[in-house]
Design an enzyme around this catalytic site. Structure first.
Site, mmCIF file in Angstrom:
data_model
loop_
_atom_site.group_PDB
_atom_site.id
_atom_site.type_symbol
_atom_site.label_atom_id
_atom_site.label_comp_id
_atom_site.label_asym_id
_atom_site.label_seq_id
_atom_site.Cartn_x
_atom_site.Cartn_y
_atom_site.Cartn_z
ATOM 1 N N ARG A 96 0.853 -1.193 0.000
ATOM 2 C CA ARG A 96 0.000 0.000 0.000
ATOM 3 C C ARG A 96 0.886 1.238 0.000
ATOM 4 O O ARG A 96 2.070 1.190 0.321
ATOM 5 C CB ARG A 96 -0.905 0.013 1.238
ATOM 6 C CG ARG A 96 -0.132 0.118 2.525
ATOM 7 C CD ARG A 96 -0.960 0.563 3.705
ATOM 8 N NE ARG A 96 -0.223 0.375 4.945
ATOM 9 C CZ ARG A 96 0.739 1.177 5.383
ATOM 10 N NH1 ARG A 96 1.103 2.234 4.688
ATOM 11 N NH2 ARG A 96 1.347 0.930 6.519
ATOM 12 N N GLY B 91 2.050 4.933 1.559
ATOM 13 C CA GLY B 91 2.227 5.426 2.916
ATOM 14 C C GLY B 91 3.446 4.852 3.607
ATOM 15 O O GLY B 91 4.292 4.202 2.995
ATOM 16 N N THR C 57 2.447 2.172 9.995
ATOM 17 C CA THR C 57 1.280 2.359 10.837
ATOM 18 C C THR C 57 1.153 1.162 11.772
ATOM 19 O O THR C 57 1.808 0.142 11.580
ATOM 20 C CB THR C 57 -0.017 2.582 10.022
ATOM 21 O OG1 THR C 57 -1.031 3.082 10.895
ATOM 22 C CG2 THR C 57 -0.498 1.308 9.362
ATOM 23 N N ILE D 30 -8.431 1.886 5.120
ATOM 24 C CA ILE D 30 -8.402 2.844 6.226
ATOM 25 C C ILE D 30 -8.404 2.103 7.561
ATOM 26 O O ILE D 30 -8.770 0.933 7.639
ATOM 27 C CB ILE D 30 -9.602 3.815 6.165
ATOM 28 C CG1 ILE D 30 -10.933 3.057 6.269
ATOM 29 C CG2 ILE D 30 -9.562 4.651 4.898
ATOM 30 C CD1 ILE D 30 -12.165 3.952 6.241
ATOM 31 N N SER D 31 -7.972 2.802 8.596
ATOM 32 C CA SER D 31 -8.115 2.286 9.957
ATOM 33 C C SER D 31 -8.609 3.424 10.838
ATOM 34 O O SER D 31 -8.194 4.574 10.682
ATOM 35 C CB SER D 31 -6.790 1.725 10.485
ATOM 36 O OG SER D 31 -5.785 2.718 10.501
ATOM 37 N N CYS E 95 2.888 7.163 10.201
ATOM 38 C CA CYS E 95 2.797 7.793 8.877
ATOM 39 C C CYS E 95 3.905 8.812 8.641
ATOM 40 O O CYS E 95 3.757 9.713 7.811
ATOM 41 C CB CYS E 95 1.420 8.415 8.668
ATOM 42 S SG CYS E 95 0.086 7.207 8.786
#
Length: 197
Positions: free
Chosen positions: A50, A52, A55, A144-145, A161
């Site tokens: 992904r 980014g 996280t 998303i989280s 992030c």
């Protein structure tokens, strides 16, 4: 997830969203910097494809894997990311939480006027939701989280992030007795307002 995304792209499967909860772990996106993993032995670390950086995922956090046909929705990646942000913001609004986006900072943020201001005098802001996606053949995966009630100290093993100077929060940390089921109902209700054609 990748198998389902490929099937969606091939036209052999319907779009799908998974609502999951992980054991404690860190994930590294394609832009992750090794120096942002400050406690590499704390939890397992998974390399992902992904976008980014690093996280945290763990109990008390709703992870939403979004496998949608972005091509059918206009071939606009930037707009799709904005829709994900709008979805989170609309969901938080169901609990009277004002989620906001900030230029240059990924994710959804809440202002914390009850906390001491930052050194420059600006209000403290904490991150409540992260976004990290990938597209293949115009079908999205990852997603998303949203922090419902995770152990916030678990974020201490990374620079979340890649963003410093700000904290991380959750719905329960904000004083709201929200459960994972409550969040799921809100996500399902607000989804159609943002994504339905």
């Amino acid at each position: 997830m990748e198998t389902r995304a490929a099937a969606i792209a091939a036209g052999t499967a319907e779009e799908l969203i998974w609502l999951v909860e992980h054991p404690p772990l860190y994930t590294a996106g394609t832009s992750a910097k090794p120096t942002d993993l400050t406690d590499p032995d704390r939890f397992p670390v998974f390399e992902t494809r992904r976008g980014g950086q690093y996280t945290y995922h763990g109990p008390g956090q709703r992870v939403v894997y979004v496998m949608l046909d972005v091509g059918r929705r206009g071939h606009d990646v930037r707009r799709f990311v904005q829709q994900l942000e709008e979805w989170v913001i609309a969901t938080l609004d169901r609990f009277n939480v004002k989620g906001e986006i900030r230029e240059g900072r990924v994710g959804v943020w809440v202002t914390r006027p009850e906390k001491p201001p930052l050194p420059d005098g600006s209000p403290r802001e904490d991150k409540i939701a992260a976004i990290g996606i990938r597209l293949r053949k115009w079908v999205s995966f990852h997603g998303i989280s949203i922090n419902v009630e995770p152990e916030l100290s678990h974020f201490d093993g990374i620079v979340p992030c890649g963003i410093t100077g700000h904290g991380v929060t959750s719905l329960v940390d904000l004083g709201l007795p929200v459960t994972m089921d409550d969040l799921d109902v809100a996500l399902k209700t607000t989804f159609k307002d943002v994504f339905w054609e």
